[in-house]
Structures are given as C-alpha cells and as structure tokens.
Design a protein around this motif. Sequence first.
Motif, PDB file in Angstrom:
ATOM      1  N   UNK A 270      25.170   4.460  34.572  1.00 31.94           N
ATOM      2  CA  UNK A 270      26.217   4.083  35.516  1.00 31.94           C
ATOM      3  C   UNK A 270      25.790   2.810  36.238  1.00 31.94           C
ATOM      4  N   UNK A 271      26.771   1.965  36.538  1.00 27.47           N
ATOM      5  CA  UNK A 271      26.521   0.752  37.316  1.00 27.47           C
ATOM      6  C   UNK A 271      27.434   0.758  38.529  1.00 27.47           C
ATOM      7  N   UNK A 272      26.850   0.564  39.684  1.00 27.22           N
ATOM      8  CA  UNK A 272      27.580   0.429  40.946  1.00 27.22           C
ATOM      9  C   UNK A 272      27.484  -1.036  41.337  1.00 27.22           C
ATOM     10  N   UNK A 273      28.629  -1.744  41.382  1.00 27.55           N
ATOM     11  CA  UNK A 273      28.552  -3.190  41.566  1.00 27.55           C
ATOM     12  C   UNK A 273      29.692  -3.679  42.458  1.00 27.55           C
ATOM     13  N   UNK A 274      29.397  -4.684  43.271  1.00 30.13           N
ATOM     14  CA  UNK A 274      30.364  -5.232  44.222  1.00 30.13           C
ATOM     15  C   UNK A 274      31.240  -6.298  43.578  1.00 30.13           C
ATOM     16  N   UNK A 275      32.544  -6.099  43.683  1.00 28.72           N
ATOM     17  CA  UNK A 275      33.532  -7.122  43.337  1.00 28.72           C
ATOM     18  C   UNK A 275      34.489  -7.244  44.512  1.00 28.72           C
ATOM     19  N   UNK A 276      35.078  -8.424  44.680  1.00 22.85           N
ATOM     20  CA  UNK A 276      36.012  -8.618  45.791  1.00 22.85           C
ATOM     21  C   UNK A 276      37.016  -9.701  45.420  1.00 22.85           C
ATOM     22  N   UNK A 277      38.307  -9.497  45.737  1.00 13.64           N
ATOM     23  CA  UNK A 277      39.309 -10.530  45.436  1.00 13.64           C
ATOM     24  C   UNK A 277      39.022 -11.858  46.111  1.00 13.64           C
ATOM     25  N   UNK A 278      38.454 -11.781  47.320  1.00 10.12           N
ATOM     26  CA  UNK A 278      38.103 -13.010  48.052  1.00 10.12           C
ATOM     27  C   UNK A 278      36.782 -12.771  48.778  1.00 10.12           C
ATOM     28  N   UNK A 279      35.653 -12.958  48.111  1.00 12.93           N
ATOM     29  CA  UNK A 279      34.359 -12.668  48.716  1.00 12.93           C
ATOM     30  C   UNK A 279      34.119 -13.362  50.048  1.00 12.93           C
ATOM     31  N   UNK A 280      34.703 -14.547  50.206  1.00 13.74           N
ATOM     32  CA  UNK A 280      34.504 -15.273  51.475  1.00 13.74           C
ATOM     33  C   UNK A 280      35.182 -14.578  52.642  1.00 13.74           C
ATOM     34  N   UNK A 281      36.109 -13.665  52.353  1.00 15.13           N
ATOM     35  CA  UNK A 281      36.808 -12.913  53.392  1.00 15.13           C
ATOM     36  C   UNK A 281      36.243 -11.503  53.574  1.00 15.13           C
ATOM     37  N   UNK A 282      35.282 -11.120  52.750  1.00 17.11           N
ATOM     38  CA  UNK A 282      34.728  -9.769  52.816  1.00 17.11           C
ATOM     39  C   UNK A 282      34.050  -9.537  54.162  1.00 17.11           C
ATOM     40  N   UNK A 283      34.220  -8.323  54.704  1.00 19.11           N
ATOM     41  CA  UNK A 283      33.637  -7.986  55.997  1.00 19.11           C
ATOM     42  C   UNK A 283      32.192  -7.505  55.870  1.00 19.11           C
ATOM     43  N   UNK A 284      31.790  -7.137  54.644  1.00 18.77           N
ATOM     44  CA  UNK A 284      30.419  -6.686  54.389  1.00 18.77           C
ATOM     45  C   UNK A 284      29.961  -7.251  53.052  1.00 18.77           C
TER      46      UNK A 284
END
Length: 368
Positions: free
Chosen positions: A320-334
């Motif tokens: 299993x892989x747990x990985x961070x993706x975000x539509x707009x990383x510059x707007x991510x709160x964490x």
Amino acid sequence: MLAILHPDTPLDSDAYRDTMSFLENLPGVSVRVHEIQGAHQKLTEVYLLGDTKSLTKEEIEALPAVERAVRISDDYRILGRHRDDQRQTGFSYNGVDFDQHNFNVFAGLCAVDTPEHVDRMMKTLAEHGQTCTRMGAYKPRTNPYSFQGHGEACLPYVFEYAGKYGIRVIAMEITHESHIEEIDTCLEKLGRPTGVMLQVGTRNTQNFELLKAIGRQKEYPVLLKRGFGITLNESLNAAEYLASEGNANVVFCLRGMKTEAGQPHRNMVDFAHVPAVKRLTRMPVCIDPSHSVGSRDRAPDGIPDVMHATAQGVIAGANMVLVDFHPRPEKALVDGPQALTMDELPAFLEDVSLCHELWKKRRTLYRT
C-alpha cells in the motif's frame, strides 16, 4: 498456543461448541477468539494464553473444529508469523482486499480544506480507476496555532463525495477515541456510502489508551504508522496492542525516521524494512513517501524524489502507498510543499504499477 479452526466453521455447530468447551476448561489457560474475514472465507483463530507448555499440538489438533495448531512465541502473539507461512495474511474490508501480496494506492489530501478540492480529488481518482484515498479531517500539529483540521464538520461532504465517485475506503487519522464515534455516526446517518480505515499517526504510536480504544472496535480496520523516534520492535508492539484488544485488521505503515541524517529529505526513508515487517508479522505493509521525503524536488533524471522513494518501497514488496496529492498545493493548509499535483497522478499510478509488477517478477527469481 494457537488453534486455527477449519475455514468457515459455523459458530453454532456442535464441532465448534465441543472444541470451545474443551479449550475453555483447560486449567490455567485463558481463551481469546479472533475472526478474520478474508477475500473468500472467514477464518477463526483461538489463542490459548497462560500455562500451555503441557499442551501438545497433537492434542489440540484432535479437537473436531481445529484444522491445525501453532506454537507461538511471546513477540507479536497475534500479528506475528511464528515461522508459519500458512497463516492467512491481511483481510478484506468494504470490498477491498488488503494482504501481503496485493497492492493499493491511497492518494489524497493530507488535510481536507475545501469541498471543491475534495470533489476534484475524488473525481480524478475515479477517472483513473482508484477506489481508495486519504483524507485528513483531524490533524495533530506540533505548533498549537497551526491548522488542526476541520474535524467532524467536514465528514459529511467527504463521505458524500466518496460515495458519489465510488471510493470504497478512506484512510483518516484520528487523535481521540471520540473521533471513532463521530465517524461512525456520520457514516450511519448517510447510509454508509464509503468505508474508513482509522489511521494512527506517528505521534500516537505509543498512545496506549488510544490504541486500546481503537482495538476494542472491530468495525474499522487500522493503519498504524511507525513511531518516528522509536525502534521497529516498539512500533510492532504498538500494532499488537490493537490486535490484543480484538482488532487484528491492521496495516503497518513505514513513514521515515526523524533524524538529521536524513537530510535533505524530511525524514530518513525506512523502506528497507518492508520485507522485514512482512517476515516478522502477517500485516500488509504500507509506505508513506510524502512524509519521508517532504518535498516535490526532482532528481536530475526528471523524476521527483518522492517517486524514487516510492519505487524503493514498492519494489521491496510494499502492499500500500499513502501519498499526498492536491489540486492546488500552494493553497493547501497542511504540507503543501510535499503534495504532488493532479497532473502528476497518471505518471505516479503507472510508475507504481510497473514497480509492483517488477516485484512480482523478482519473486520468481528466488523460488526454489
């Protein structure tokens, strides 16, 4: 000692009743029953704890419901392999299999921020055939003034979007036993459109009262992250806390060790322990390259460091892989600096698929 019953043994059968009657009346021995739902059958394991030295395997295996008996050691009594490769590894939950042979990707938001971002994340995952994700509602932070997550308030739209896009399992960290009830109440109210894997973060690996509370419930499986400043043995014993309370549906996650020796990465990548954990225990093994690497930096070959780290773990046999993706990383709160972009998702999924296939081919080289 461990008594493994014949698969799918009915708990109302004469064989089961006669077997349990004998075991429960053994002097100086306590009995603990664990049921494991696999992909195709249910397995019942009966643990005999206490003065079992006088018992023989032949004596236990002669009982009508017992398929075989295993002499177990003190380490990881429930989750350990005990040099027995025939024991079932993993479990099935909400239509998704988790074991030491298959592979699942949990890409998603480290911390839920807006409904729009959750919607886009879920939609994109569905478009790429994914049925699992990570969504952080409760966020333990080192700084008390940092964003702590939206908590219970975001659960309805997270679960509704998951149901809309066919997401079957969401890895969601909890920091207090009350969060279990909040998650369960919300899922029940919405008609259980999805499932949740309760995540224990690295800071809570030795929060033993929380581990006991999570272990007492059997509705939700658990993703336990390795403690970032303790030994592997100590972290595996934390997983055993969960199992000893009744919930053996545990996935063990390697997420890097906190040490200056890991620079320039956020943590020292510990993915070489993937095969070690699989050898010592029956748990599926997860890797978290986002929290290990902590950035989107690229190597001279054009491949992000986080993907190189992922490849190391998957080729070593991670399940299993747990990985961070975000539509707009510059707007991510964490953890925005470590979140991969949505445009990178297709390449990431193809990369890990190639690595998993390579692991399967590697196995054939060493079969005797």
